[in-house]
Design a protein around this motif. Sequence first.
Motif, PDB file in Angstrom:
ATOM      1  N   PHE A  97       0.883  -0.983  -0.120  1.00 48.21           N
ATOM      2  CA  PHE A  97       0.024  -0.330   0.255  1.00 48.21           C
ATOM      3  C   PHE A  97       0.949   1.263   0.237  1.00 48.21           C
ATOM      4  CE2 PHE A  97       0.892  -0.934   4.656  1.00 48.21           C
ATOM      5  CZ  PHE A  97       0.569  -0.431   5.019  1.00 48.21           C
ATOM      6  N   SER A  98       0.216   2.426  -0.293  1.00 44.12           N
ATOM      7  CA  SER A  98       0.712   3.251  -0.012  1.00 44.12           C
ATOM      8  C   SER A  98       0.766   4.227   0.951  1.00 44.12           C
ATOM      9  CB  SER A  98       0.152   4.789  -1.633  1.00 44.12           C
ATOM     10  OG  SER A  98       0.694   5.435  -0.967  1.00 44.12           O
ATOM     11  N   ILE A  99       1.839   4.617   1.379  1.00 44.74           N
ATOM     12  CA  ILE A  99       1.291   5.673   2.765  1.00 44.74           C
ATOM     13  C   ILE A  99       1.786   7.037   3.101  1.00 44.74           C
ATOM     14  CG2 ILE A  99       3.857   5.620   3.244  1.00 44.74           C
ATOM     15  CD1 ILE A  99       2.455   4.201   6.285  1.00 44.74           C
ATOM     16  N   ASP A 100       1.201   7.952   3.788  1.00 43.19           N
ATOM     17  CA  ASP A 100       1.018   9.252   3.871  1.00 43.19           C
ATOM     18  C   ASP A 100       1.073   9.265   5.255  1.00 43.19           C
ATOM     19  OD1 ASP A 100      -1.844   9.488   3.295  1.00 43.19           O
ATOM     20  OD2 ASP A 100      -1.279   9.853   1.108  1.00 43.19           O
ATOM     21  N   ALA A 101       0.534  11.303   4.907  1.00 43.78           N
ATOM     22  CA  ALA A 101       0.176  11.826   6.751  1.00 43.78           C
ATOM     23  C   ALA A 101      -1.027  12.046   6.132  1.00 43.78           C
ATOM     24  CB  ALA A 101       1.037  12.031   6.928  1.00 43.78           C
ATOM     25  N   ASP A 102      -2.217  12.057   5.453  1.00 38.36           N
ATOM     26  CA  ASP A 102      -3.162  12.772   5.141  1.00 38.36           C
ATOM     27  C   ASP A 102      -3.631  12.328   6.560  1.00 38.36           C
ATOM     28  OD1 ASP A 102      -2.858  13.571   3.132  1.00 38.36           O
ATOM     29  OD2 ASP A 102      -4.813  12.349   2.037  1.00 38.36           O
ATOM     30  N   THR A 103      -4.845  14.131   7.646  1.00 41.18           N
ATOM     31  CA  THR A 103      -5.620  14.212   8.539  1.00 41.18           C
ATOM     32  C   THR A 103      -7.018  14.087   8.375  1.00 41.18           C
ATOM     33  OG1 THR A 103      -4.583  15.902   9.199  1.00 41.18           O
ATOM     34  CG2 THR A 103      -3.029  14.312  10.009  1.00 41.18           C
ATOM     35  N   ALA A 104      -7.377  14.461   7.848  1.00 36.54           N
ATOM     36  CA  ALA A 104      -8.692  15.625   6.881  1.00 36.54           C
ATOM     37  C   ALA A 104      -9.699  15.318   8.148  1.00 36.54           C
ATOM     38  CB  ALA A 104      -9.103  15.368   5.441  1.00 36.54           C
ATOM     39  N   SER A 105     -10.114  13.291   7.777  1.00 32.79           N
ATOM     40  CA  SER A 105     -10.743  12.493   8.469  1.00 32.79           C
ATOM     41  C   SER A 105     -11.312  12.519   9.625  1.00 32.79           C
ATOM     42  CB  SER A 105     -10.942  11.303   8.526  1.00 32.79           C
ATOM     43  OG  SER A 105     -11.781  10.025   8.781  1.00 32.79           O
ATOM     44  N   TYR A 106      -9.952  13.109  10.280  1.00 35.38           N
ATOM     45  CA  TYR A 106     -10.323  13.493  11.734  1.00 35.38           C
ATOM     46  C   TYR A 106     -11.099  14.613  12.452  1.00 35.38           C
ATOM     47  CZ  TYR A 106      -9.482  13.299  16.909  1.00 35.38           C
ATOM     48  OH  TYR A 106      -9.523  13.263  18.395  1.00 35.38           O
ATOM     49  N   ALA A 107     -10.074  15.164  11.684  1.00 31.83           N
ATOM     50  CA  ALA A 107     -11.081  16.650  12.172  1.00 31.83           C
ATOM     51  C   ALA A 107     -12.539  16.504  11.267  1.00 31.83           C
ATOM     52  CB  ALA A 107     -10.913  17.275  11.102  1.00 31.83           C
ATOM     53  N   TRP A 108     -12.882  15.538  10.420  1.00 27.41           N
ATOM     54  CA  TRP A 108     -14.247  15.920  10.293  1.00 27.41           C
ATOM     55  C   TRP A 108     -15.217  14.765  11.092  1.00 27.41           C
ATOM     56  CZ3 TRP A 108     -17.520  17.710   6.256  1.00 27.41           C
ATOM     57  CH2 TRP A 108     -18.637  17.280   5.803  1.00 27.41           C
TER      58      TRP A 108
END
Length: 650
Positions: free
Chosen positions: A198-209
């Motif tokens: 899998f591809s890994i990154d550090a998105d965080t948008a879902s937590y704030a939503w």
Amino acid sequence: MTDRDLDQRLSGLRRDVPPASEAARADALSAAGAAFEEAQAKKRADALKGSAHDRRHSLASPSGLWRIVMQNRLAIGGVAACLIVAPIGGALFVEQARRQAPDLRQDAAAPRPVQEASPEPEVAAKLESAPKPVAPSGARLERRAVAPPPPPSAPMAGLADAYRGPDVVVGAPENRDRFESTAANGLKVTAQEPVSTFSIDADTASYAWVRRSLRQGRAPSPDQVRIEELINYFPYADPAPVDAATPFRPTVSTFPTPWNADTKLVRIGIKGFDKVAVARPKANLVFLVDVSGSMNAPDKLPLLKASLKLLLTKLGPDDHVAIVTYAGAAGVALEPTRASDKAAIAAAIDRMEAGGSTAGAAGIAEAYRLARKNFDKDGVNRVMLATDGDFNVGESDPDALTRMIEDERKSGVFLSVLGFGQGDYNDALMQRLAQNGNGTAAYIDELEEAQKTLVEEAGAALFPIAKDVKIQVEFNPAQVAEYRLIGYETRMLKREDFKDDRVDAGEIGSGASVTALYEITPPQSRARMTDELRYARPAAEPAPAAGDAEFGAVKIRYKLPDADTSREIVEPIRTAESAPTLAGASDDARFSAAVAAFGQKLRRERQVETMGWDEIAALAAGAKGADPWGYRAGFVRLVGLAKAVSGGAP
């Protein structure tokens, strides 16, 4: 009988008439009502036969009632007969109607205003004491003149004005938030599929939503919960690399699963090198700001403008900032300007106002043009798109926009996305743009979130240390019978994609922390869901001697920001390093497990059915560790909100 003949007869009846009795008045009203009902019945029968007459009349006023009566010639005869029997009652009744009725020679279809009249005292008291409806956010209250059937004794004159319907809610806002529907990763049998990529990154948008939804008293839908973004919202204290030659260092640990005593969790933690603290590169930033009509809300453009001003505090004097705005068309609001001229940049931000449609593709093209114009080969070149994602003018097809972003990233300009607002929020499109633009996606629901994303974590948000970061885990069938990856459903890759440098993957920023979790099942565990195959063939080659001492191995492949060829890191998952108890695991391991349980419970996944909200909160509270910004304490409170929203269910 014509109207003129009727007038003459009525004039004669009004002369020298004796005083009216109450009985005569009641008889006249009853007869007139019966005649009216008869006329209405005939009207309804004609309508069923296909009559073309207009029947959209209102009983909301006496004028509407008498327009119906006067248009039914059959009813006139019945009314006239009643007037002969009871002349006084009929004369007074018709006289009142003639005073209130409009000129019948006018167009009968012309709209008439509803006349307000004071209701009877008893009715007024009931209306005043009736409960008032509450309009949802974005709706309005209107009064509608919808009258219930009158009691038999009620006078017909002024009936619709006396009996008015309650306030009703109209115009409730339509929720058009768009999220990609994804099924949870399934259980894999190691003997059949030993490799996971899998591809890994550090998105965080879902937590704030998710946080915003719970604070508003509603549970997010499963599609709105991306577990890896919940886990990666928090910083972790994994060991960092010693120099920039190796941009990040992996840390692997194994410990008992808190929601299943018969399985284990494998945590893969990556800590990025903090190059900003050593030698911060210059930044060439283009703020691409959506100023369309859909951004006209307090939690959209005003919050966006305040967020950008916070980011200005983290820029150095040699950085450059430009602003492109787009609504019906795209335009340059600020040419590339040195960040030291904060007054000019702030003034350009203040001038932005919302209005018009959303030509998103035109704005993206203009922003990239401006970034290339001021390109810094030794610095970081980035477009920062701030929007609710509601593109509705020009090119809005996600595939076409994705191709545009893919072509533009080859120039060395990356794209990050900041999402705002709700009601028109297009999360699916924004995730896609960020993933294909070698950038990250964040959601700003409040100014404190802007402070976290754009100030405290500015290095990770602006300055990449590695791109196209991929993880591949090979599990050892002798130690792992089954496994499943928790989250990353939208990031899955094929096995052959791992070494293919043409395949795009995630980005990791300066000093960022990234975590992934696998749940694994040992061969002899009671939690095992599949049996060994009866006719399974032995492996073609024997396992290496060290294989029995390993659950598997983690491979990480990445490119440096300005490179086209990938590098690889390998880290074994040693059985001897597995924590025998959950309490023996690190704070980071236990806290990430608590967040994973929280996300799975919000997604209603069966694996965590036996773990209650209180258990999740207790696990997180006991693993807060050093929490200088209070993020982990805030998560514990959020678990309490989730329990309340769920009705207190465990």
